[in-house]
Design an enzyme around this catalytic site. Structure first.
Site, PDB file in Angstrom:
ATOM      1  N   SER A   9       0.858  -1.189   0.000  1.00  0.00           N
ATOM      2  CA  SER A   9       0.000   0.000   0.000  1.00  0.00           C
ATOM      3  C   SER A   9       0.886   1.228   0.000  1.00  0.00           C
ATOM      4  O   SER A   9       1.630   1.476   0.948  1.00  0.00           O
ATOM      5  CB  SER A   9      -0.882   0.005   1.247  1.00  0.00           C
ATOM      6  OG  SER A   9      -1.411   1.298   1.426  1.00  0.00           O
ATOM      7  N   HIS A  34      -1.294  -1.199  -4.289  1.00  0.00           N
ATOM      8  CA  HIS A  34      -2.538  -0.736  -3.667  1.00  0.00           C
ATOM      9  C   HIS A  34      -2.442   0.785  -3.548  1.00  0.00           C
ATOM     10  O   HIS A  34      -1.530   1.315  -2.909  1.00  0.00           O
ATOM     11  CB  HIS A  34      -2.681  -1.405  -2.305  1.00  0.00           C
ATOM     12  CG  HIS A  34      -3.949  -1.065  -1.604  1.00  0.00           C
ATOM     13  ND1 HIS A  34      -5.114  -1.745  -1.811  1.00  0.00           N
ATOM     14  CD2 HIS A  34      -4.232  -0.097  -0.696  1.00  0.00           C
ATOM     15  CE1 HIS A  34      -6.068  -1.226  -1.049  1.00  0.00           C
ATOM     16  NE2 HIS A  34      -5.559  -0.222  -0.379  1.00  0.00           N
ATOM     17  N   ASP A  36      -4.197   4.136  -2.407  1.00  0.00           N
ATOM     18  CA  ASP A  36      -5.256   4.647  -1.525  1.00  0.00           C
ATOM     19  C   ASP A  36      -5.656   6.077  -1.867  1.00  0.00           C
ATOM     20  O   ASP A  36      -4.822   6.980  -1.842  1.00  0.00           O
ATOM     21  CB  ASP A  36      -4.760   4.618  -0.068  1.00  0.00           C
ATOM     22  CG  ASP A  36      -4.789   3.223   0.516  1.00  0.00           C
ATOM     23  OD1 ASP A  36      -5.838   2.573   0.437  1.00  0.00           O
ATOM     24  OD2 ASP A  36      -3.750   2.794   1.046  1.00  0.00           O
ATOM     25  N   MET A  38      -7.980   9.130  -0.710  1.00  0.00           N
ATOM     26  CA  MET A  38      -8.743   9.641   0.452  1.00  0.00           C
ATOM     27  C   MET A  38      -9.093  11.094   0.211  1.00  0.00           C
ATOM     28  O   MET A  38      -8.260  11.872  -0.273  1.00  0.00           O
ATOM     29  CB  MET A  38      -7.901   9.508   1.712  1.00  0.00           C
ATOM     30  CG  MET A  38      -7.486   8.078   1.986  1.00  0.00           C
ATOM     31  SD  MET A  38      -6.511   7.975   3.470  1.00  0.00           S
ATOM     32  CE  MET A  38      -6.244   6.205   3.559  1.00  0.00           C
ATOM     33  N   HIS A  68      -8.042   2.032  -4.422  1.00  0.00           N
ATOM     34  CA  HIS A  68      -8.950   1.891  -3.281  1.00  0.00           C
ATOM     35  C   HIS A  68      -9.545   3.259  -2.987  1.00  0.00           C
ATOM     36  O   HIS A  68      -8.889   4.113  -2.386  1.00  0.00           O
ATOM     37  CB  HIS A  68      -8.163   1.334  -2.084  1.00  0.00           C
ATOM     38  CG  HIS A  68      -8.977   1.193  -0.844  1.00  0.00           C
ATOM     39  ND1 HIS A  68      -8.417   0.995   0.400  1.00  0.00           N
ATOM     40  CD2 HIS A  68     -10.318   1.212  -0.638  1.00  0.00           C
ATOM     41  CE1 HIS A  68      -9.376   0.904   1.307  1.00  0.00           C
ATOM     42  NE2 HIS A  68     -10.539   1.050   0.701  1.00  0.00           N
ATOM     43  N   MET A  70     -11.622   5.852  -1.171  1.00  0.00           N
ATOM     44  CA  MET A  70     -12.274   6.202   0.093  1.00  0.00           C
ATOM     45  C   MET A  70     -12.676   7.658  -0.067  1.00  0.00           C
ATOM     46  O   MET A  70     -12.068   8.575   0.509  1.00  0.00           O
ATOM     47  CB  MET A  70     -11.303   5.994   1.261  1.00  0.00           C
ATOM     48  CG  MET A  70     -11.011   4.519   1.546  1.00  0.00           C
ATOM     49  SD  MET A  70      -9.457   4.276   2.432  1.00  0.00           S
ATOM     50  CE  MET A  70      -8.298   4.335   1.085  1.00  0.00           C
ATOM     51  N   MET A 139     -11.564  -4.176   5.461  1.00  0.00           N
ATOM     52  CA  MET A 139     -10.649  -3.350   6.233  1.00  0.00           C
ATOM     53  C   MET A 139     -10.353  -4.032   7.571  1.00  0.00           C
ATOM     54  O   MET A 139     -11.274  -4.490   8.262  1.00  0.00           O
ATOM     55  CB  MET A 139     -11.264  -1.979   6.523  1.00  0.00           C
ATOM     56  CG  MET A 139     -11.541  -1.092   5.325  1.00  0.00           C
ATOM     57  SD  MET A 139     -10.108  -0.707   4.298  1.00  0.00           S
ATOM     58  CE  MET A 139      -8.987   0.033   5.475  1.00  0.00           C
ATOM     59  N   ASP A 177      -7.049  -5.360   4.284  1.00  0.00           N
ATOM     60  CA  ASP A 177      -6.318  -4.091   4.204  1.00  0.00           C
ATOM     61  C   ASP A 177      -6.325  -3.387   5.556  1.00  0.00           C
ATOM     62  O   ASP A 177      -7.371  -3.019   6.074  1.00  0.00           O
ATOM     63  CB  ASP A 177      -7.005  -3.213   3.142  1.00  0.00           C
ATOM     64  CG  ASP A 177      -6.340  -1.852   2.987  1.00  0.00           C
ATOM     65  OD1 ASP A 177      -5.215  -1.673   3.486  1.00  0.00           O
ATOM     66  OD2 ASP A 177      -6.940  -0.977   2.336  1.00  0.00           O
ATOM     67  N   GLY A 178      -5.118  -3.217   6.118  1.00  0.00           N
ATOM     68  CA  GLY A 178      -4.990  -2.456   7.360  1.00  0.00           C
ATOM     69  C   GLY A 178      -4.520  -3.318   8.509  1.00  0.00           C
ATOM     70  O   GLY A 178      -5.158  -4.306   8.858  1.00  0.00           O
ATOM     71  N   GLY A 179      -3.378  -2.963   9.064  1.00  0.00           N
ATOM     72  CA  GLY A 179      -2.875  -3.655  10.247  1.00  0.00           C
ATOM     73  C   GLY A 179      -2.278  -5.023   9.968  1.00  0.00           C
ATOM     74  O   GLY A 179      -2.087  -5.813  10.907  1.00  0.00           O
ATOM     75  N   GLY A 199       0.972  -1.898   4.197  1.00  0.00           N
ATOM     76  CA  GLY A 199       1.594  -0.578   4.085  1.00  0.00           C
ATOM     77  C   GLY A 199       2.826  -0.461   4.942  1.00  0.00           C
ATOM     78  O   GLY A 199       3.942  -0.781   4.528  1.00  0.00           O
ATOM     79  N   SER A 200       2.630  -0.036   6.193  1.00  0.00           N
ATOM     80  CA  SER A 200       3.778   0.313   7.034  1.00  0.00           C
ATOM     81  C   SER A 200       4.728  -0.853   7.280  1.00  0.00           C
ATOM     82  O   SER A 200       5.938  -0.652   7.368  1.00  0.00           O
ATOM     83  CB  SER A 200       3.299   0.903   8.361  1.00  0.00           C
ATOM     84  OG  SER A 200       2.272   0.132   8.895  1.00  0.00           O
TER      85      SER A 200
HETATM   86  C1  DX5 Z   1      -6.000   2.545   5.405  1.00  0.00           C
HETATM   87  C2  DX5 Z   1      -5.587   2.184   3.989  1.00  0.00           C
HETATM   88  C3  DX5 Z   1      -4.576   1.110   3.954  1.00  0.00           C
HETATM   89  C4  DX5 Z   1      -3.291   1.440   4.682  1.00  0.00           C
HETATM   90  C5  DX5 Z   1      -2.721   0.184   5.215  1.00  0.00           C
HETATM   91  O1  DX5 Z   1      -7.161   3.292   5.377  1.00  0.00           O
HETATM   92  O2  DX5 Z   1      -6.695   1.775   3.219  1.00  0.00           O
HETATM   93  O3  DX5 Z   1      -4.306   0.679   2.638  1.00  0.00           O
HETATM   94  O4  DX5 Z   1      -2.343   2.066   3.892  1.00  0.00           O
HETATM   95  O5  DX5 Z   1      -1.580   0.496   5.946  1.00  0.00           O
HETATM   96  P1  DX5 Z   1      -1.035  -0.449   7.093  1.00  0.00           P
HETATM   97  O6  DX5 Z   1      -0.667  -1.741   6.442  1.00  0.00           O
HETATM   98  O7  DX5 Z   1       0.107   0.312   7.640  1.00  0.00           O
HETATM   99  O8  DX5 Z   1      -2.168  -0.620   8.076  1.00  0.00           O
HETATM  100 ZN    ZN Z   2      -6.360   0.758   1.281  1.00  0.00          ZN
END
Ligand code: DX5
Ligand code: ZN
Length: 229
Positions: A9, A34, A36, A38, A68, A70, A139, A177-179, A199-200
């Protein structure tokens, strides 16, 4: 062997060197990107628009990209991101007044169709739309930021979605997706995930090759254990 996809991501990438960072993560073994989007309304953060996607495509990034969304309203954005080179477009049902129409629009634009579910979105939203989906993205956190902690009850929700997919439309891909990180990846494989959006955990590492290789080894090991049970 089942195919699993690791989807870095880019919310956690270095935006000052985005193209380079994406190329590095693809060389290191990322399967799809991926992306994102926003809007600071639907979620409390502001990120990337279609021009950025177009620049990446013009810079010879040819890997599949899951956009993605949002953001709301969503339909005009779908047209713009499809024109700019999206492969998948995933949106959240809360961002569309007419979900069926939005799904048709993505298909008509030539992209793969994804729906994104928040931690609290009820699963009955899937009841009359599954025949139109290529991807269900759950998510693991409330959307808006990378680096949040995975919400444990989402594991059970993934199992439920997997059951629905297997019994009704087995070609749909299940994405989380996420965490996602090295500690929960095995549980996510067991829950039936196909696409791991990360992501991170990837971008905070100095060595993308090492972290992606480790993740893939973990995924394959867990999957082999399941099928040999
Ligand atoms: C959060 C995003 C994710 C995010 C995931 O709203 O949709 O794609 O980047 O990042 P990590 O893997 O760090 O949770
Ligand atoms: Zn995402």
């Amino acid at each position: 062997m089942k195919k699993f996809f690791i989807a870095p991501s880019i919310l956690s990438a270095n935006f000052a060197k985005l193209g380079e960072d994406i190329k590095s993560v693809l060389i290191a073994g990322g399967d799809l990107i991926h992306f994102d989007v926003m809007d600071n309304h639907y979620v409390p953060n502001l990120t990337l628009g279609p021009m950025v996607l177009k620049s990446l495509r013009d810079d010879n990034i040819i890997a599949p990209i899951d956009v993605h969304l949002m953001a709301r309203p969503v339909d005009d954005l779908i047209l713009k991101f499809a024109e700019s080179g999206a492969s998948f477009i995933t949106f959240h049902p809360e961002t569309s007044d007419h979900i069926d129409k939005t799904l048709n629009l993505i298909r008509k634009c030539g992209c793969k169709v994804g729906i994104g579910l928040n931690p609290s979105t009820p699963l009955n939203i899937l009841d009359y739309i599954m025949d139109k989906l290529d991807l269900i993205l759950l998510m693991g956190v409330n959307p808006g930021f990378s680096g949040q902690k995975f919400i444990p009850s989402m594991l059970n929700k993934l199992h439920h979605i997997r059951e629905k997919i297997d019994s009704l439309f087995p070609n749909i891909l299940l994405s989380v997706d996420g965490g996602v990180n090295g500690n929960n990846i095995s549980d996510l494989v067991i829950a039936g995930v196909d696409i791991f959006v990360i992501g991170s955990f990837i971008f905070s590492s100095r060595n993308y090759l090492k972290v992606i290789t480790n993740i893939r080894q973990n995924i394959n090991k867990t999957y082999n254990n399941i099928i040999n049970l």
